[in-house]
Write an enzyme that holds these catalytic residues in place. Structure first.
Site, PDB file in Angstrom:
ATOM      1  N   GLU A 270      15.396  49.949  56.290  1.00  0.00           N
ATOM      2  CA  GLU A 270      15.238  48.810  57.280  1.00  0.00           C
ATOM      3  C   GLU A 270      13.988  48.461  57.577  1.00  0.00           C
ATOM      4  O   GLU A 270      13.074  49.150  57.700  1.00  0.00           O
ATOM      5  CB  GLU A 270      16.000  49.144  58.823  1.00  0.00           C
ATOM      6  CG  GLU A 270      15.889  48.374  59.767  1.00  0.00           C
ATOM      7  CD  GLU A 270      16.440  48.858  61.085  1.00  0.00           C
ATOM      8  OE1 GLU A 270      16.764  49.954  61.178  1.00  0.00           O
ATOM      9  OE2 GLU A 270      16.739  47.923  62.024  1.00  0.00           O
TER      10      GLU A 270
ATOM     11  N   LYS B 132      21.004  41.749  61.258  1.00  0.00           N
ATOM     12  CA  LYS B 132      21.673  42.837  61.895  1.00  0.00           C
ATOM     13  C   LYS B 132      22.358  42.226  63.406  1.00  0.00           C
ATOM     14  O   LYS B 132      21.643  41.567  64.011  1.00  0.00           O
ATOM     15  CB  LYS B 132      20.351  43.737  62.171  1.00  0.00           C
ATOM     16  CG  LYS B 132      20.738  44.877  63.099  1.00  0.00           C
ATOM     17  CD  LYS B 132      19.506  45.863  63.300  1.00  0.00           C
ATOM     18  CE  LYS B 132      19.408  47.322  63.814  1.00  0.00           C
ATOM     19  NZ  LYS B 132      18.467  47.974  64.057  1.00  0.00           N
TER      20      LYS B 132
ATOM     21  N   CYS C 172      21.429  49.630  60.279  1.00  0.00           N
ATOM     22  CA  CYS C 172      21.309  50.711  61.395  1.00  0.00           C
ATOM     23  C   CYS C 172      21.999  50.904  62.410  1.00  0.00           C
ATOM     24  O   CYS C 172      23.482  51.220  62.400  1.00  0.00           O
ATOM     25  CB  CYS C 172      19.879  51.036  61.689  1.00  0.00           C
ATOM     26  SG  CYS C 172      19.171  52.603  62.065  1.00  0.00           S
TER      27      CYS C 172
END
Lengths: 546, 546
Positions: free
Chosen positions: B45, B116, B152
C-alpha cells in the site's frame, strides 16, 4: 409582541473536569436567570468535557460520568430556573455511536439532543477519530420561538444551516469551540453574515474562552440579524454572560442591538492570545509560576512581558546566565527589564559548568575541531540550571524560541528548548518585533535597546543570527510560503526569492522535524502551527525541488 | 490448464522519497520477471510515497511528482516486462478528491485504479485526514484470471471483499501497510482465513517491511487458498520477492503450495521489531551510528544488545557515567557487556559537573531540602554529555526508558530521556526481562547479573525502583488495564489490585503526559503505544475514580 431573552455563556471549561464544568454550568444558569432573566442559556461546544477532550473520550468511564452530570444538571437547574431552556454541548454514545451533541434541558427534563453533522478532521481537528455525524436537524420551540440548533463546523459547512432553516428555525443557535488564529475573527463574521443572509434568519454564535494545550479560544460570541449585521458582540479574551433580547414582529424574530465590543487589531489580538494561552497552561496545570532564562535578547524579553501580563510579577522569576560571549549590554538590559517589571531576578554565570564538561570531554574529543557542539553545551548548561530551579521551586520553565527558529532548528534541543510551554512557538520573528513595539506603546515593558540591536544567540564570539540565516524578513517570507502555503522550493523561487536562501531554508525545515517533535507545546496562532496542525514524518526522504 | 505466476514484492519503501521508491519498484519488476517469470507483481500500500506519508500529502508538489513517477514506470516497465501486470499503491487526486489508490500497469499503460474504500481513522491511523473513500470494486483480467483488487483496511472491514467477489473476482489481491503489534500476525491469519472462506476465493496479502518513525512493518506476506489455509507465507522482517503459482481447474483458480516460513514466537517477533525499528530509524536518517549511556541496569543493557544486532558493534558506542551512587557491580557489568559485544566504551565520571551545578545553585537553593532535584541533576548531566558526543561525532543518542517508566514518569526529562529514538519505549519492564532472557538464550549478550539484581535508578544511596513504585509485575498489570484497556481506577481495583497501588499508578500516568509529549519516538509494538496511538491532553482535569 413576543420576546425572548437569550444569554450567551462565554466560559472557560477545563478539559476532563466534568464535575467542575457541570458545577460551572449550573452556576452560570443561576446567574443568567437572576441577573438577566434568561429564557434561554447557550453554552459552547463540548462544554461538559472541555474541548478537545481527545482520547479521554475513549475511557470506559466517560459515558457514566456524563450521564451523572446530565442528571445533576436536570435536578439542580429545575430548582434554580425551571423555565429557562438550557442548551449545552457534550459528547455521548447513542445507539452505539459516539456523537458530538448539544442537549436541550427544560424543567428538569432533557428535551432533545442534536448531533453535530459536519465533523472537522483537518488542521488541528480529529473529530472523525471520535465521532460519527448526525443527520437530523433539531428545532426546539420555547416561548413561541423556534430555535434551530447547530454545532460549530455545521456553520462552516453550510448544508446543516439550510436544513435547519427548512425545518422551520426562527433563530439559528450555534455552539462553538472555535480556536483562534490571526485572521479568524474577521473571517468568522464574513462567513456568518453570509449564512444568516442565505437563510434570512438571525444567528447566535457562542464561543469558548481560554487556553487548552496548543489551542486558545478567543470568545467574541456574536448575534447577527437576518441581514448579516452584527447586533451583539461579546468581548474577546474574557469570560462572561452576554444577554441578548429577541423580539418577534411581522417579519419574524430579530435580536435587539446590544453591546458591540470592538474587533481588536492584529497585534493586540495576538498578544492577548499568547497571554491567555500561557496563563491557562500554568494555572490549569497548578504551577506556582514560571521561571525563565533572560538573555537580553528580544525573544526572552517579550516572553517575560507576556508572563508578567499573564501571571503578575510575583509569579515570574528570571535568570540571567552569562558566559564569555554574553555582551555587557545583554546583562545590563536583562537586569533593567527585570527591574522595570518587578520580577525576581538572579544571575548565574555558567563558566564553571561549561569548563567541567569541557574537561570531562577533552579526551574523547581530542583532535576534533570546535563546532556547534560547544555552542550547544552552553545552551544545555543553561537548560539544566533552569530545570533545577523549576524542580526545586515548583515553577514551570517558560520556553522562548519563536516560530522562525523552531522552523529552521535554530535552537538547542535540551538547551534553550527546555520547558513546559512556549508562548512564542507560533510567532514569526518579524511578529516578535511587532508585538514588542505594540506592547511598549501601551506601557514600556521592554528596554528599547533590546528591540533595536541586531539579534544574536551569543554562543560564539561576535555571533549574529544573520551569519547563518537570511535576514528575518526574507526568512519569514520563505517560511510562510513553505509552511503555511505548502509551496515547493521552486515555486517559492519563482515568487521572487533567492535560490540559495530558499533551498537552505526548506532543507533546514525538513531536517529539524526531530527537534520540533520534542519541543514544548505553545499557543497556536497561525493556520499551521507546529503541533497537531502539521504532522510530518521525522524519517523523510522528500527532497526539495519542484 | 491455465496458470499464472504472481510475485509478492515485500519491500521497504522510504517515506517521501518518490524517486527512490519508483526506482526500487522498477528494479523489483525486472527481477521478478527474470528470476520468477512473473505474470503479475504486487507491491504494498502507498508504496511510491511510503506509509504513512502524513502531511507530505498536502504539499502542492506531491501530485506532479507522482504523475512523473507513474509515467516513468509505464515507460521503463514496458521495456523490461511488457507482459507483466504490475499492481502498486500510491496516493492521487482524482476529480478533486484525494484517494489511497492501487494502480494497474500493463504494457506501458495504466489500465485502472482502485480507490481504497475503508479508511482507518483510529489508533495510529489518520486516513480520513487525507483521503476520501472509493466506492467501486476493480477487477482486472490477466491471462484469464480475474484479480479483485483491495487495499488493507478493506480486508478488515469485509464489505469491499464481498463486493469484489460479487463483481467476479477469481483471486483477491490486497495491498497492505499493516503495522506490527504483538498479536497481529496470528490475528491477521485468522481474519484472512475467514474472509477467504466467506467468499470462497484465494487471497493474496502483500505487506511492507521496515521501520518508519514509531511504526514498524513486519512483512509476512501471505497467500491463502479459498478454504482459508495458508499456501505461502513470506518471511517476517526481511525484504524479498516471493513468487506463487496459481492454476485453474474446474473449481477455479487456486495457489500451489509454496514456502511457508514459520510464525515467530512472541519474544523473537518483538525483538525483531525493536531491531528493525531502530535500524531503519538510524539508517534512513543517515546517522553514522548510535551512542548510549550504559548504566549496568537491564534497560540500557538490553538496548545495547538491540543496537549491536541492528547496526553491528562498530556503529555502537557506550558511555558509563558513574557518580557516588553507582554501584561497583554496575561499573563492572557495563564494562563486561561492552567487552562481550565489542562496542566502543568510555567512562566519564560526572562528579565535577554535578559539583559545579550544586555550587552555582547553592545560594538560590539555600534553606531548601534535598529532593528529586538533585537526582534529576545527575541524570541531566549525563544527558548533556551524551548529546555533546552525539553532536561532535554524528552519532544518534539511543534512549533506553521502557514503557512502564514512560507511563509513570519514572524518568528525567532532558536527562535519561534525551535522544533520537527509543527501542524500548513501548516495552513493559516485565517484557524487558523476557526479551533479555530470550536474547541470552540465543547467544549471551547481557551479563546474567544485570538480569538477576533488583532494578535501581542509582540516583540516591541504596535506591531501588520498588521504593517508589509497586513491583513491576503489579505495575505492568495495572498499566495494561489503564492504558491498553482504558479501564477506570475503580474497575482495576475490582479486578483484584490494591487500591493504593492503583490510584498511585493512574495518577502518575495522567500527570506525566507532559514528559511523554517531549519524549523521543520509539517502536510501537502494542495496541496503545505512547505516540500517535494515544492522544491525551496535557492540561487535564480528569480525576481518577469510577
Amino acid at each position: 409582541m413576543q420576546d425572548l431573552t437569550l444569554v450567551m455563556a462565554q466560559l472557560d471549561p477545563m478539559v476532563g473536569d466534568i464535575a467542575g464544568n457541570t458545577a460551572a454550568a449550573i452556576e452560570a444558569v443561576r446567574e443568567a436567570r437572576i441577573e438577566h432573566g434568561a429564557d434561554v442559556v447557550v453554552f459552547s461546544e463540548l462544554f461538559l468535557t472541555g474541548y478537545p477532550p481527545e482520547d479521554l473520550l475513549l475511557r470506559e468511564a466517560m459515558e457514566s460520568r456524563l450521564q451523572d452530570a446530565l442528571a445533576e444538571m436536570a435536578q439542580k437547574i429545575d430548582r434554580i430556573a425551571p423555565q429557562t431552556l438550557v442548551i449545552i454541548g457534550y459528547p455521548g454514545v447513542r445507539d452505539g455511536r459516539r456523537h458530538n451533541l448539544a442537549g436541550v434541558l427544560l424543567g428538569g427534563e432533557w428535551r432533545g439532543e442534536y448531533a453535530k453533522q459536519a465533523l472537522p478532521n483537518y488542521q488541528v481537528f480529529d473529530e472523525d477519530r471520535y465521532f460519527e455525524p448526525g443527520h437530523e436537524p433539531l428545532i426546539v420551540e420555547h416561548k413561541g420561538a423556534k430555535l434551530g440548533i447547530l454545532i460549530c463546523e455545521d456553520l462552516w459547512d453550510g448544508a446543516p444551516v439550510r436544513q435547519s432553516a427548512e425545518a422551520g428555525a426562527d433563530i439559528l443557535v450555534t455552539l462553538n469551540a472555535s480556536p483562534f488564529h490571526l485572521d479568524k475573527p474577521a473571517e468568522r463574521e464574513r462567513l456568518f453574515a453570509e449564512r444568516a443572509r442565505e437563510v434570512e434568519k438571525p444567528l447566535v454564535y457562542v464561543n469558548a474562552i481560554g487556553g487548552q494545550d496548543e489551542l486558545v479560544f478567543d470568545g467574541g460570541s456574536l448575534v447577527l440579524v437576518a441581514t448579516g449585521e452584527v447586533a451583539v458582540r461579546a468581548p474577546f479574551w474574557q469570560v462572561g454572560l452576554m444577554p441578548v433580547r429577541f423580539s418577534r414582529d411581522a417579519m419574524g424574530w430579530e435580536p435587539q442591538e446590544g453591546e458591540r465590543e470592538p474587533l481588536l487589531g492584529a497585534e493586540e489580538n495576538l498578544y492577548c492570545a499568547l497571554v491567555t494561552g500561557l496563563r491557562d497552561y500554568v494555572n490549569k496545570s497548578g504551577f506556582k509560576g514560571v521561571v525563565m532564562g533572560l538573555s537580553g535578547g528580544i525573544d526572552s524579553s517579550l516572553s517575560l512581558a507576556i508572563a508578567v501580563d499573564a501571571l503578575g510579577p510575583d509569579r515570574v522569576h528570571a535568570v540571567m546566565m552569562p558566559y564569555h560571549y554574553t555582551a555587557e549590554i545583554s546583562q545590563a538590559d536583562a537586569a533593567e527589564q527585570a527591574r522595570m517589571l518587578g520580577v525576581g531576578y538572579e544571575v548565574m554565570p555558567i563558566a564553571p559548568m561549561v569548563e567541567a564538561f569541557t574537561a570531562t570531554l577533552a579526551e574523547s574529543f581530542s583532535g576534533l575541531a570546535a563546532d556547534t557542539t560547544e555552542e550547544n553545551l552552553q545552551s544545555r548548561v543553561r537548560g539544566v540550571l533552569l530545570m533545577a530551579i523549576s524542580n526545586k521551586k515548583g515553577l514551570m520553565v517558560q520556553t522562548t524560541g519563536n516560530k522562525s527558529e523552531m522552523a529552521v532548528g535554530y535552537a538547542t534541543l535540551y538547551g534553550d528548548m527546555v520547558g513546559g510551554y512556549n508562548a512564542l512557538k507560533d510567532v514569526y520573528k518579524t511578529w516578535v518585533y511587532r508585538l514588542a513595539n505594540w506592547r511598549n506603546a501601551q506601557e514600556p515593558a521592554i528596554p528599547e535597546r533590546v528591540i533595536s540591536r541586531p539579534p544574536s544567540a551569543e554562543l560564539a564570539p561576535d555571533q549574529q543570527d544573520s551569519d547563518s540565516l537570511p535576514g528575518y524578513d526574507v526568512l519569514d517570507a520563505i517560511l510562510e510560503r513553505y509552511i503555511e502555503g505548502d509551496m515547493s522550493a521552486e515555486a517559492i523561487i519563482e515568487a521572487g526569492f533567492e535560490r540559495d536562501d530558499v533551498y537552505q531554508v526548506v532543507k533546514l525545515v525538513d531536517r529539524n522535524e526531530y527537534k520540533r517533535r520534542q519541543a514544548p507545546v505553545g499557543v497556536r496562532v497561525t493556520l499551521r502551527g507546529f503541533g497537531r496542525d502539521r504532522r510530518y514524518p521525522i524519517v523523510n526522504g522528500w527532497k526539495p525541488g519542484n
